[in-house]
Design a protein around this motif. Structure first.
Motif, PDB file in Angstrom:
ATOM      1  N   ARG A  10     -10.100   3.920  -0.023  1.00  0.00           N
ATOM      2  CA  ARG A  10     -10.803   2.853  -0.830  1.00  0.00           C
ATOM      3  C   ARG A  10     -11.230   2.737  -2.489  1.00  0.00           C
ATOM      4  N   GLN A  11     -11.859   3.801  -2.482  1.00  0.00           N
ATOM      5  CA  GLN A  11     -11.658   3.583  -4.374  1.00  0.00           C
ATOM      6  C   GLN A  11     -10.856   4.259  -5.288  1.00  0.00           C
ATOM      7  N   ILE A  12      -9.605   4.993  -4.350  1.00  0.00           N
ATOM      8  CA  ILE A  12      -8.035   4.939  -5.649  1.00  0.00           C
ATOM      9  C   ILE A  12      -7.947   3.464  -5.456  1.00  0.00           C
ATOM     10  N   THR A  13      -7.670   2.869  -4.062  1.00  0.00           N
ATOM     11  CA  THR A  13      -6.845   1.317  -4.881  1.00  0.00           C
ATOM     12  C   THR A  13      -7.917   0.672  -5.564  1.00  0.00           C
ATOM     13  N   GLU A  14      -9.628   0.247  -5.071  1.00  0.00           N
ATOM     14  CA  GLU A  14     -10.333  -0.090  -6.541  1.00  0.00           C
ATOM     15  C   GLU A  14      -9.252   0.439  -7.033  1.00  0.00           C
ATOM     16  N   MET A  15      -9.497   1.866  -8.454  1.00  0.00           N
ATOM     17  CA  MET A  15      -9.537   2.081  -9.177  1.00  0.00           C
ATOM     18  C   MET A  15      -7.874   1.852  -9.954  1.00  0.00           C
ATOM     19  N   MET A  16      -7.087   1.604  -8.821  1.00  0.00           N
ATOM     20  CA  MET A  16      -5.402   1.067  -9.368  1.00  0.00           C
ATOM     21  C   MET A  16      -5.631  -0.454  -9.422  1.00  0.00           C
ATOM     22  N   SER A  17      -6.588  -1.126  -9.190  1.00  0.00           N
ATOM     23  CA  SER A  17      -6.344  -2.457  -8.961  1.00  0.00           C
ATOM     24  C   SER A  17      -5.868  -3.636 -10.462  1.00  0.00           C
ATOM     25  N   GLY A  18      -6.678  -2.441 -11.432  1.00  0.00           N
ATOM     26  CA  GLY A  18      -6.339  -3.450 -12.478  1.00  0.00           C
ATOM     27  C   GLY A  18      -5.998  -2.783 -13.672  1.00  0.00           C
ATOM     28  N   TYR A  19      -4.852  -2.398 -13.276  1.00  0.00           N
ATOM     29  CA  TYR A  19      -3.076  -1.446 -13.319  1.00  0.00           C
ATOM     30  C   TYR A  19      -2.376  -1.138 -12.693  1.00  0.00           C
ATOM     31  N   THR A  20      -1.778  -2.842 -11.945  1.00  0.00           N
ATOM     32  CA  THR A  20      -1.161  -3.082 -11.383  1.00  0.00           C
ATOM     33  C   THR A  20      -0.204  -4.044 -11.465  1.00  0.00           C
ATOM     34  N   GLU A  21       0.797  -3.835 -12.329  1.00  0.00           N
ATOM     35  CA  GLU A  21       1.736  -5.024 -12.211  1.00  0.00           C
ATOM     36  C   GLU A  21       2.581  -5.331 -11.699  1.00  0.00           C
ATOM     37  N   ILE A  22       2.961  -5.567 -10.063  1.00  0.00           N
ATOM     38  CA  ILE A  22       3.837  -5.833  -9.258  1.00  0.00           C
ATOM     39  C   ILE A  22       4.444  -7.067  -8.924  1.00  0.00           C
ATOM     40  N   ASP A  23       6.021  -7.522  -9.389  1.00  0.00           N
ATOM     41  CA  ASP A  23       6.059  -8.907  -9.460  1.00  0.00           C
ATOM     42  C   ASP A  23       5.230  -9.747  -9.748  1.00  0.00           C
ATOM     43  N   THR A  24       5.228  -9.409 -10.766  1.00  0.00           N
ATOM     44  CA  THR A  24       4.632 -10.280 -12.390  1.00  0.00           C
ATOM     45  C   THR A  24       5.947 -10.386 -13.323  1.00  0.00           C
ATOM     46  N   ASP A  25       5.458 -11.653 -14.523  1.00  0.00           N
ATOM     47  CA  ASP A  25       5.924 -11.503 -16.154  1.00  0.00           C
ATOM     48  C   ASP A  25       6.041 -10.050 -16.888  1.00  0.00           C
ATOM     49  N   TYR A  26       5.100  -9.331 -16.452  1.00  0.00           N
ATOM     50  CA  TYR A  26       4.772  -8.096 -17.793  1.00  0.00           C
ATOM     51  C   TYR A  26       5.497  -7.238 -17.711  1.00  0.00           C
ATOM     52  N   ILE A  52       1.472  -0.083 -13.806  1.00  0.00           N
ATOM     53  CA  ILE A  52       2.905   0.468 -13.075  1.00  0.00           C
ATOM     54  C   ILE A  52       2.880  -0.826 -12.610  1.00  0.00           C
ATOM     55  N   THR A  53       4.225  -0.122 -12.419  1.00  0.00           N
ATOM     56  CA  THR A  53       5.027  -2.092 -12.274  1.00  0.00           C
ATOM     57  C   THR A  53       6.210  -1.382 -10.860  1.00  0.00           C
ATOM     58  N   GLN A  54       6.513  -0.520 -10.489  1.00  0.00           N
ATOM     59  CA  GLN A  54       7.447  -0.644  -9.911  1.00  0.00           C
ATOM     60  C   GLN A  54       6.257   0.258  -7.814  1.00  0.00           C
ATOM     61  N   SER A  55       6.606  -0.796  -6.908  1.00  0.00           N
ATOM     62  CA  SER A  55       5.458  -0.158  -6.226  1.00  0.00           C
ATOM     63  C   SER A  55       5.734   0.721  -5.571  1.00  0.00           C
ATOM     64  N   ALA A  56       7.338   1.635  -6.022  1.00  0.00           N
ATOM     65  CA  ALA A  56       7.399   2.740  -5.032  1.00  0.00           C
ATOM     66  C   ALA A  56       6.243   4.524  -6.042  1.00  0.00           C
ATOM     67  N   THR A  57       6.439   3.142  -7.268  1.00  0.00           N
ATOM     68  CA  THR A  57       5.913   4.167  -8.277  1.00  0.00           C
ATOM     69  C   THR A  57       4.031   3.972  -7.517  1.00  0.00           C
ATOM     70  N   TYR A  58       4.059   3.330  -7.552  1.00  0.00           N
ATOM     71  CA  TYR A  58       2.853   3.048  -6.537  1.00  0.00           C
ATOM     72  C   TYR A  58       2.302   4.050  -5.538  1.00  0.00           C
ATOM     73  N   ASP A 119      -5.894   6.763 -18.219  1.00  0.00           N
ATOM     74  CA  ASP A 119      -6.301   5.354 -18.902  1.00  0.00           C
ATOM     75  C   ASP A 119      -6.596   4.134 -17.299  1.00  0.00           C
ATOM     76  N   ILE A 120      -5.941   4.952 -16.188  1.00  0.00           N
ATOM     77  CA  ILE A 120      -6.657   3.810 -14.972  1.00  0.00           C
ATOM     78  C   ILE A 120      -7.943   3.937 -15.055  1.00  0.00           C
ATOM     79  N   MET A 121      -8.966   5.072 -14.863  1.00  0.00           N
ATOM     80  CA  MET A 121     -10.096   5.277 -15.313  1.00  0.00           C
ATOM     81  C   MET A 121     -11.004   5.097 -16.267  1.00  0.00           C
ATOM     82  N   ASN A 122     -10.417   4.911 -16.859  1.00  0.00           N
ATOM     83  CA  ASN A 122     -10.684   4.585 -18.413  1.00  0.00           C
ATOM     84  C   ASN A 122     -11.205   2.563 -18.221  1.00  0.00           C
TER      85      ASN A 122
END
Length: 305
Positions: A10-26, A52-58, A119-122
């Motif tokens: 849960r903590q890792i998911t919360e950390m990554m949530s603000g650094y993920t752009e999958i299936d967007t115009d990013y 992070i823009t790719q689900s496999a990388t995520y 960077d994700i944590m920052n």
């Protein structure tokens, strides 16, 4: 917010949530250009600005971060991963991965994930974490020392010859202790020596033994090096791996990392128990206990079954 009792996932998911752009115009290029305009100069600073823009990388990175999180908790660093994951725990985790004899490609992938994590944590708390130097050291070491392909047999065919070929006496002692006990390299790097001539082992896997016994002759030599200190750093990991690889090359052994001692110990211990009359399952269980492992399937990999 207190994270006591909050799962690693849960903590890792919360950390990554603000650094993920999958299936967007990013757009990565836009993020890189924006980073340069904001003063980013190094490749780490520029790459760190890209989400992070790719689900496999995520999914791949998330597995690495979860393993690191469990590692930090096992080290007794607390439940709050925003504090437990720090340069020291990152260094220890990468040292552990290097000791496992993983291929260069696998280690480079782990490094890529860890390089993004600061960077994700920052991004979560506005911090200034930067362990790019630690990651780069791991990358450089892996390129020079890690095997290019996975090796089916990890144990040494002639372990005593390898030990005899090690020129550095401290590294030789570390190898002898690993061979005699099956301890991980992290457990022979730094020692806590008790008054009763035992060791206080705090394993990277979370196992603790406050009075761990090693052979008397090895303890005597360790105490000579320690010169009266009850806390003593015997080896530098990179130098130890270098000396071990050099010794393997000298005697024609395949170097597969410091973890090969653990495989060698497990293989020989299993067959010794069998020769003493233990059944197959009894011998596996005995080796499991000696290696501080609860899962017999892991022991099977060590002994080559």
């Amino acid at each position: 917010m207190s994270r006591k009792g909050t799962s690693v996932e849960r903590q890792i998911t919360e950390m990554m949530s603000g650094y993920t752009e999958i299936d967007t115009d990013y757009k990565k290029l836009d993020a890189q250009n924006a980073a340069r305009e904001n003063g980013a100069k190094t490749s780490h600073e520029i790459a760190g600005s890209v989400k992070i823009t790719q689900s496999a990388t995520y999914e791949k990175y998330k597995l690495v971060y979860m393993e690191l999180g469990h590692f930090a908790r096992a080290e007794g660093l607390g439940n709050d991963l925003m504090r437990a994951i720090n340069p020291d725990s990152v260094q220890a985790y990468l040292d552990q991965k290097l000791s496992e004899g993983l291929t260069n490609n696998t280690l480079q992938g782990i490094c890529s994930a860890i390089n993004k994590l600061d960077d994700i944590m920052n991004n979560v708390d506005g911090g200034r974490r930067d362990w790019s130097g630690i990651v780069q050291e791991c990358r450089d070491y892996a390129r020079s020392n890690a095997p290019d392909t996975a090796t089916e047999v990890r144990r040494y065919e002639n372990p005593t010859a390898v030990i005899d070929a090690i020129g550095d006496e401290k590294c030789k002692l570390a190898a002898e202790i690993q061979y005699a006990t099956g301890l991980r390299v992290s457990d022979v790097h730094f020692f806590r020596i008790n008054p009763d001539d035992t060791l206080s082992i705090v394993s990277k896997a979370g196992y603790r033994d406050p009075h761990y016994k090693i052979p008397d002759n090895l303890m005597d030599r360790l105490k000579e090096f320690a010169a009266g200190k009850d806390r003593y750093t015997l080896i530098n990991y990179n130098h130890y791996a270098y000396e071990l690889k050099k010794a393997c090359n000298a005697v024609g052994e395949n170097y597969t990392g410091t973890h090969a001692w653990r495989h060698t110990y497990a293989y020989e211990s299993y067959h010794r128990h069998r020769a003493e009359g233990m059944s197959h399952d009894e011998a596996r269980a005995a080796v499991s206990k000696e290696l501080f492992h609860e899962r017999l399937d892991v022991v099977d990999r060590y002994i080559g079954l």
